[in-house]
Design a protein around this motif. Structure first.
Motif, PDB file in Angstrom:
ATOM      1  N   VAL A  87       0.837  -1.197   0.000  1.00 19.57           N
ATOM      2  CA  VAL A  87       0.000   0.000   0.000  1.00 19.57           C
ATOM      3  C   VAL A  87       0.874   1.251   0.000  1.00 19.57           C
ATOM      4  CG1 VAL A  87      -1.700   1.317   1.323  1.00 19.57           C
ATOM      5  CG2 VAL A  87      -1.928  -1.161   1.114  1.00 19.57           C
ATOM      6  N   MET A  88       1.958   1.243   0.758  1.00 17.95           N
ATOM      7  CA  MET A  88       2.851   2.399   0.805  1.00 17.95           C
ATOM      8  C   MET A  88       3.483   2.663  -0.556  1.00 17.95           C
ATOM      9  SD  MET A  88       4.759   1.742   4.458  1.00 17.95           S
ATOM     10  CE  MET A  88       3.824   1.273   5.909  1.00 17.95           C
ATOM     11  N   VAL A  89       3.820   1.626  -1.273  1.00 14.47           N
ATOM     12  CA  VAL A  89       4.365   1.799  -2.619  1.00 14.47           C
ATOM     13  C   VAL A  89       3.350   2.485  -3.515  1.00 14.47           C
ATOM     14  CG1 VAL A  89       5.018   0.570  -4.726  1.00 14.47           C
ATOM     15  CG2 VAL A  89       6.028  -0.083  -2.534  1.00 14.47           C
ATOM     16  N   ALA A  90       2.099   2.050  -3.413  1.00 18.75           N
ATOM     17  CA  ALA A  90       1.064   2.566  -4.312  1.00 18.75           C
ATOM     18  C   ALA A  90       0.682   3.997  -3.996  1.00 18.75           C
ATOM     19  CB  ALA A  90      -0.175   1.667  -4.239  1.00 18.75           C
ATOM     20  N   GLY A  91       0.780   4.410  -2.737  1.00 22.30           N
ATOM     21  CA  GLY A  91       0.331   5.767  -2.428  1.00 22.30           C
ATOM     22  C   GLY A  91       0.605   6.185  -1.014  1.00 22.30           C
ATOM     23  N   GLY A  92       1.790   5.961  -0.530  1.00 24.81           N
ATOM     24  CA  GLY A  92       2.097   6.332   0.840  1.00 24.81           C
ATOM     25  C   GLY A  92       2.360   7.808   0.989  1.00 24.81           C
ATOM     26  N   LYS A  93       2.712   8.210   2.189  1.00 25.76           N
ATOM     27  CA  LYS A  93       2.963   9.613   2.490  1.00 25.76           C
ATOM     28  C   LYS A  93       4.270  10.063   1.846  1.00 25.76           C
ATOM     29  CE  LYS A  93       3.022  12.827   6.414  1.00 25.76           C
ATOM     30  NZ  LYS A  93       2.000  13.697   5.858  1.00 25.76           N
ATOM     31  N   ASN A  94       4.346  11.321   1.488  1.00 21.22           N
ATOM     32  CA  ASN A  94       5.531  11.862   0.828  1.00 21.22           C
ATOM     33  C   ASN A  94       6.624  12.148   1.850  1.00 21.22           C
ATOM     34  OD1 ASN A  94       4.347  11.718  -1.689  1.00 21.22           O
ATOM     35  ND2 ASN A  94       3.473  13.766  -1.541  1.00 21.22           N
ATOM     36  N   ALA A 101      10.499   6.617   0.362  1.00 22.07           N
ATOM     37  CA  ALA A 101      11.580   6.411  -0.605  1.00 22.07           C
ATOM     38  C   ALA A 101      12.378   5.165  -0.248  1.00 22.07           C
ATOM     39  CB  ALA A 101      12.494   7.633  -0.629  1.00 22.07           C
ATOM     40  N   LEU A 102      12.591   4.930   1.045  1.00 22.45           N
ATOM     41  CA  LEU A 102      13.286   3.716   1.482  1.00 22.45           C
ATOM     42  C   LEU A 102      12.495   2.477   1.085  1.00 22.45           C
ATOM     43  CD1 LEU A 102      15.527   2.279   3.056  1.00 22.45           C
ATOM     44  CD2 LEU A 102      14.221   2.714   5.152  1.00 22.45           C
ATOM     45  N   VAL A 103      11.170   2.520   1.240  1.00 19.18           N
ATOM     46  CA  VAL A 103      10.331   1.393   0.833  1.00 19.18           C
ATOM     47  C   VAL A 103      10.471   1.145  -0.668  1.00 19.18           C
ATOM     48  CG1 VAL A 103       7.944   0.608   0.590  1.00 19.18           C
ATOM     49  CG2 VAL A 103       8.696   1.686   2.724  1.00 19.18           C
ATOM     50  N   LEU A 104      10.406   2.198  -1.468  1.00 23.05           N
ATOM     51  CA  LEU A 104      10.502   2.042  -2.921  1.00 23.05           C
ATOM     52  C   LEU A 104      11.834   1.425  -3.317  1.00 23.05           C
ATOM     53  CD1 LEU A 104       8.935   5.462  -4.006  1.00 23.05           C
ATOM     54  CD2 LEU A 104       7.865   3.212  -4.158  1.00 23.05           C
ATOM     55  N   LEU A 105      12.918   1.878  -2.706  1.00 23.64           N
ATOM     56  CA  LEU A 105      14.230   1.334  -3.052  1.00 23.64           C
ATOM     57  C   LEU A 105      14.365  -0.109  -2.571  1.00 23.64           C
ATOM     58  CD1 LEU A 105      16.406   4.460  -2.189  1.00 23.64           C
ATOM     59  CD2 LEU A 105      15.911   3.561  -4.474  1.00 23.64           C
ATOM     60  N   ALA A 106      13.833  -0.404  -1.373  1.00 16.36           N
ATOM     61  CA  ALA A 106      13.934  -1.764  -0.855  1.00 16.36           C
ATOM     62  C   ALA A 106      13.188  -2.757  -1.735  1.00 16.36           C
ATOM     63  CB  ALA A 106      13.393  -1.815   0.569  1.00 16.36           C
ATOM     64  N   GLU A 119      11.937   6.945 -10.051  1.00 10.90           N
ATOM     65  CA  GLU A 119      11.688   8.378 -10.252  1.00 10.90           C
ATOM     66  C   GLU A 119      10.985   8.985  -9.041  1.00 10.90           C
ATOM     67  OE1 GLU A 119      10.820   6.036 -12.358  1.00 10.90           O
ATOM     68  OE2 GLU A 119      12.246   6.321 -14.016  1.00 10.90           O
ATOM     69  N   GLN A 120      10.017   8.242  -8.490  1.00  9.16           N
ATOM     70  CA  GLN A 120       9.338   8.733  -7.293  1.00  9.16           C
ATOM     71  C   GLN A 120      10.289   8.778  -6.109  1.00  9.16           C
ATOM     72  OE1 GLN A 120       6.577  10.114  -6.922  1.00  9.16           O
ATOM     73  NE2 GLN A 120       6.069  10.012  -4.757  1.00  9.16           N
ATOM     74  N   ALA A 121      11.162   7.795  -5.986  1.00  2.00           N
ATOM     75  CA  ALA A 121      12.142   7.807  -4.903  1.00  2.00           C
ATOM     76  C   ALA A 121      13.053   9.023  -5.016  1.00  2.00           C
ATOM     77  CB  ALA A 121      12.963   6.516  -4.924  1.00  2.00           C
ATOM     78  N   ILE A 122      13.430   9.369  -6.232  1.00  2.00           N
ATOM     79  CA  ILE A 122      14.256  10.568  -6.437  1.00  2.00           C
ATOM     80  C   ILE A 122      13.535  11.807  -5.931  1.00  2.00           C
ATOM     81  CG2 ILE A 122      15.241  12.091  -8.201  1.00  2.00           C
ATOM     82  CD1 ILE A 122      15.799   9.551  -9.863  1.00  2.00           C
ATOM     83  N   LEU A 175      19.744   8.156   6.155  1.00  8.43           N
ATOM     84  CA  LEU A 175      20.932   7.369   6.501  1.00  8.43           C
ATOM     85  C   LEU A 175      20.728   5.894   6.174  1.00  8.43           C
ATOM     86  CD1 LEU A 175      21.670   9.101   9.916  1.00  8.43           C
ATOM     87  CD2 LEU A 175      23.305   8.965   8.017  1.00  8.43           C
ATOM     88  N   TRP A 176      19.542   5.372   6.468  1.00  7.87           N
ATOM     89  CA  TRP A 176      19.228   3.979   6.137  1.00  7.87           C
ATOM     90  C   TRP A 176      19.272   3.784   4.621  1.00  7.87           C
ATOM     91  CZ3 TRP A 176      14.775   1.171   9.169  1.00  7.87           C
ATOM     92  CH2 TRP A 176      14.704  -0.174   8.791  1.00  7.87           C
ATOM     93  N   ILE A 177      18.737   4.737   3.884  1.00  6.12           N
ATOM     94  CA  ILE A 177      18.762   4.675   2.423  1.00  6.12           C
ATOM     95  C   ILE A 177      20.196   4.605   1.925  1.00  6.12           C
ATOM     96  CG2 ILE A 177      18.416   6.115   0.359  1.00  6.12           C
ATOM     97  CD1 ILE A 177      15.726   6.975   1.612  1.00  6.12           C
TER      98      ILE A 177
END
Length: 864
Positions: free
Chosen positions: A350-357, A362-367, A373-376, A401-403
């Motif tokens: 759900v976070m990938v599809a429309g989580g908070k900005n 971004a960490l979720v998207l990269l993981a 592009e959204q992570a950027i 830092l985790w990213i």
């Protein structure tokens, strides 16, 4: 815009002057001048000269004001005050009108992430039947200058952060019309109390008000109409948000909402979830005798959360505003997977599809290798607050830092990784490094987050020199490691000052998950996991049907009125299952990505089965000063904190509440307001915290509360109770009692004086007050399983026969276990025997069905 120039009395008499058309209200001794013309705010970025601060953190954390000493910005301001002279301008652009309503203060309290010097000018018309000497009391947070016509009559410049100071002054006021002008200035260092109050002490036949290009009658009608606005509900789970006017003007009043419903998003009250509070066009409507209501917007497609609505009337060349709040709570998602791993996966999708900005997303998207592009975009939006060292930048930095640690130089452009690397190296990691920011280094949650950020940054770049400190990464890591152990030692000894906080447990989680997943130090990982276990047990104990509630060390109205739409509820839904509102994902995202698993007992504590009754007692806070009690079943939960700074001026401590499982917003509480501005930004506010702390004790399912408002000089002289009547299945109101039922959960509320129902305003029909300085209250929780039918529960409450002794400030009850007596000072007594709080342990002790309390660490399931 309205330009008002100050003219002499002779010019006014000759030309009619700027005072023609003034709308006046009589003003008597003891009353404050609460209606003013207001200029636009003049905002100056004012950091001062960067320098280190002494590292005076003693790891003895408190909730409330911290005397930090002057930061560089305030030091620079004090130097400016020595050489400047505030003069009255020949003309001022007054673009707004301030109508105070019930609050006698002219209040501009807010939150600023950077040091900002903010100035405003206020003006009102004053008339006197006869020439006379008048005397005023002035109170201000910040600096305040006052002119009567062209003569300065007060220069009041204490400029102590968030501390109000008072002064009195006299002035010779002529017969007829005069003008009072006020200059208010304050240095905003994050949460800022900025206000003034001008109270008449001596004077007769006076009136005060405002002048605009509108007749007096119409001005009064506009004021009454705006003050009478309310939403038709406090909570919206579907359909259309409507506004209702309790006062209907004799001529139509045109009102506008939008396009930004709350243009200054703050962390003090209403953090707007992305997608809430924005419309393409302003919403306009008219209130008249034929149109007492107006439809504003449909909640379909909006994210859950508390929002603030600003209503505007443009009249006579000026702008008049009124703010209200409400909660948007559409149907939640359900995390009903049997295993934690399944709930984590579902939440991440759900976070990938429309989580908070947020950078956590971004960490979720990269993981998950999704949407680079959204992570950027998310990382790029997160960098400026960290680079500019906004307050709360430590919260943003942790996922960055985790990213970097997990994904550096993959998926994203090298240029972005280089920018992130430079941001990490150049950050200010502690107050002993040079800086001119207002980042908050003094509270429990910030100290943890700064130390973890410093530790991981040093670990990432061990051989690099960090420009701001001049230290190598290895030095940073070693220093932060020692500081972290000192922080853990303090929590082991005292517990958490921000106990059970739906606002600040998630901030602790931001740091703890980041450290748990990114440290290679076995001792730090062990201590992190142990504290996570403890916090999850405390969260589970105080969560009912997915709503974290109960007594809390720090709270805002956005948690009180949000039900499951809080960050802590988001974490709890993943941990235990149940209803979940996406969009409150900072900590939840890190939890879902981590390998951490809460204790299995926690889920049973969060969802006790029908027929089971839980009790818990433990301490938290400095020197174990927060003594917590819990009574809980499947249908109702009562939680309170005993003996917490009784009679002291309060902050954000939420002393007691009852939560019923029949509706997520079926929450009941009592407090002494710290502010009269509903949905205001003060700490304490109207509902969140207490102006003066009560004496509280809990015995089983009964909480006793004593208020003595004579022990502190506080302007607000009543206490009140919130009852969400619109959600209740049954409500019985008597002179001293309110009884309610929501599904199978029951609540009984008792007040020692006749309860006065609020008839108008946002909380009309849901707020009852006691206008006495000494008051006793009871809160009683029950359920059909425990107490039988609703009428039987009511009879059992009445049988307690409470008696309040105002002289002694004590409350007695005829409890079946023996007469209970709670004095304002001293222990709760039963049948004459003292019942000191026990156990004095930071480890929650839990009992089932009236059994002996056991440390949770000794329990495998609900049968200890």
């Amino acid at each position: 815009m309205k330009i008002i120039s100050l003219k002499s009395h002779d010019d006014q008499a000759d030309e009619g002057g700027p005072l023609d058309g003034a709308t006046l209200w009589p003003i008597a001794p003891g009353e404050a001048l609460s209606r003013w013309h207001v200029s636009e705010a003049e905002v100056e970025y004012f950091p001062g000269a960067a320098r280190p601060m002494p590292d005076a953190i003693d790891y003895r954390f408190i909730n409330g004001w911290v005397a930090t000493g002057d930061l560089p910005c305030r030091q620079a301001l004090r130097a400016r005050l020595l050489i400047r002279d505030v003069q009255l301008p020949t003309s001022i652009d007054f673009s707004n009108i301030y109508l105070g309503g019930e609050d006698p203060r002219v209040d501009f309290s807010t939150f600023c992430f950077r040091p900002l010097l903010i100035r405003r000018w206020m003006r009102c018309v004053v008339t006197a039947d006869t020439a006379q000497a008048v005397r005023f009391a002035a109170e201000a947070c910040g600096g305040m200058h006052v002119w009567l016509d062209e003569t300065k009559v007060l220069a009041h410049e204490p400029y102590d952060r968030n501390i109000a100071h008072s002064a009195t002054f006299s002035a010779d006021i002529p017969q007829g019309e005069s003008v009072l002008t006020v200059f208010l200035e304050d240095l905003h260092e994050r949460d800022t109390s900025c206000f003034f109050k001008l109270t008449l002490l001596e004077g007769e036949g006076l009136a005060a008000g405002i002048q605009a290009e509108i007749d007096s009658h119409s001005m009064r009608e506009v004021e009454a109409t705006l003050n009478g606005l309310r939403t038709d509900r406090l909570f919206y789970d579907k359909g259309t948000v409507r506004v209702v006017a309790d006062y209907l003007p004799d001529r139509p009043v045109e009102i506008e909402l939008g396009p930004d419903w709350h243009p200054s998003e703050t962390v003090t009250m209403n953090v707007l979830p992305d997608g809430v509070g924005k419309t393409a066009q302003p919403i306009r409507f008219t209130i008249s005798k034929d149109n007492p209501t107006a439809e504003l917007f449909d909640i379909a497609g909006l994210r859950a959360g508390c929002i603030s609505l600003t209503f505007v009337v443009q009249v006579g060349g000026v702008r008049i505003e009124r703010g209200l709040g409400t909660s948007i709570l559409p149907p939640p998602l359900s995390l009903n997977q049997d295993h934690l791993s399944g709930r984590k996966r579902a939440a991440l999708n759900v976070m990938v599809a429309g989580g908070k900005n947020e950078p956590s997303r971004a960490l979720v998207l990269l993981a998950l290798g999704k949407e680079p592009e959204q992570a950027i975009r998310l990382i790029e939006s997160a960098l400026p607050p960290v680079i500019e060292r906004h307050d709360c930048a430590d919260f943003w930095l942790l996922p960055l830092l985790w990213i970097y640690r997990a994904h550096a130089w993959t998926q994203l452009p090298d240029e972005l990784w280089e920018r992130l690397r430079g941001t990490i190296l150049n950050f200010r990691y502690w107050l002993d490094e040079p800086g001119d920011d207002v980042m908050w280094y003094w509270s429990e949650n910030h100290v943890l987050c700064f130390h973890i950020a410093q530790y991981l940054a040093g670990d990432l770049f061990p051989n690099d020199v960090f420009p701001n400190s001049g230290k190598t990464g290895l030095e940073h890591r070693a220093q932060a490691e020692a500081r972290l152990h000192r922080w853990f030692d303090a929590i082991d000894e005292h517990g958490l000052a921000e106990w059970n906080s739906a606002a600040y447990y998630p901030i602790d989680f931001l740091g703890l998950y980041t450290l748990f997943e990114n440290t290679d130090d076995p001792r730090l990982k062990e201590r992190t996991g142990k504290l996570l276990d403890e916090i999850f047990v405390m969260t589970a104990l105080h969560t009912l049907k997915g709503v974290p509630s109960g007594s809390q060390g720090r709270i805002y109205e956005k948690e009180l009125f949000a039900g499951s739409a809080t960050e802590l509820a988001s974490v709890a839904a993943i941990a235990f299952g149940g209803n979940w509102y996406a969009g409150h994902d900072r900590a939840a995202a890190l939890f879902a990505l981590s390998d951490y698993e809460p204790p299995t007992l926690a889920t049973d504590l969060a969802f006790p089965p029908k027929g089971k009754r839980l009790a818990a007692r433990y301490t938290q806070g400095l020197n174990m000063n927060a003594k917590l009690s819990l009574w809980k079943c499947a249908d109702a939960q009562l939680s309170s904190v005993a003996e917490y700074k009784t009679g002291a001026l309060g902050h954000q401590q939420h002393m007691a509440d009852i939560q019923l499982s029949g509706h997520m917003l079926a929450r009941f509480w009592i407090n002494h307001p710290g502010d009269l501005k509903v949905w205001g930004g003060s700490r304490p506010s109207y509902w969140a915290g207490n102006g003066i702390n009560p004496r509280v004790a809990q015995y089983d399912n009964v909480a006793l509360m004593l208020f003595d408002l004579t022990v502190q000089p506080h302007a607000i002289r009543f206490t009140h109770v919130f009852v969400p009547v619109e959600l209740c299945d049954e409500v019985v109101v008597e002179t001293h009692w309110i009884f309610t039922r929501v599904a199978d959960g029951y609540v009984g509320i008792y007040g020692s004086s006749a309860l006065e129902a609020l008839q108008q305003g946002l909380f009309a029909g849901m707020e009852w007050r006691m206008h006495v300085e000494k008051a006793g209250w009871l809160m009683i929780a029950g359920s059909a399983d425990m107490h039988g039918g609703f009428s039987a529960f009511r009879e059992s409450c009445l049988a307690l026969a409470p008696h309040f002794d105002a002289d002694a400030v004590s409350l007695t009850l005829d409890h079946p276990d023996g007469k209970l007596l709670l004095p304002f000072e001293g222990d709760l007594r039963r049948a004459g025997t003292s019942l000191p709080f026990a156990p004095l342990s930071t480890v929650p002790h839990i009992g089932v069905d009236g059994g002996v309390l056991h440390p949770w660490t000794e329990m495998k399931e609900l049968s200890a």
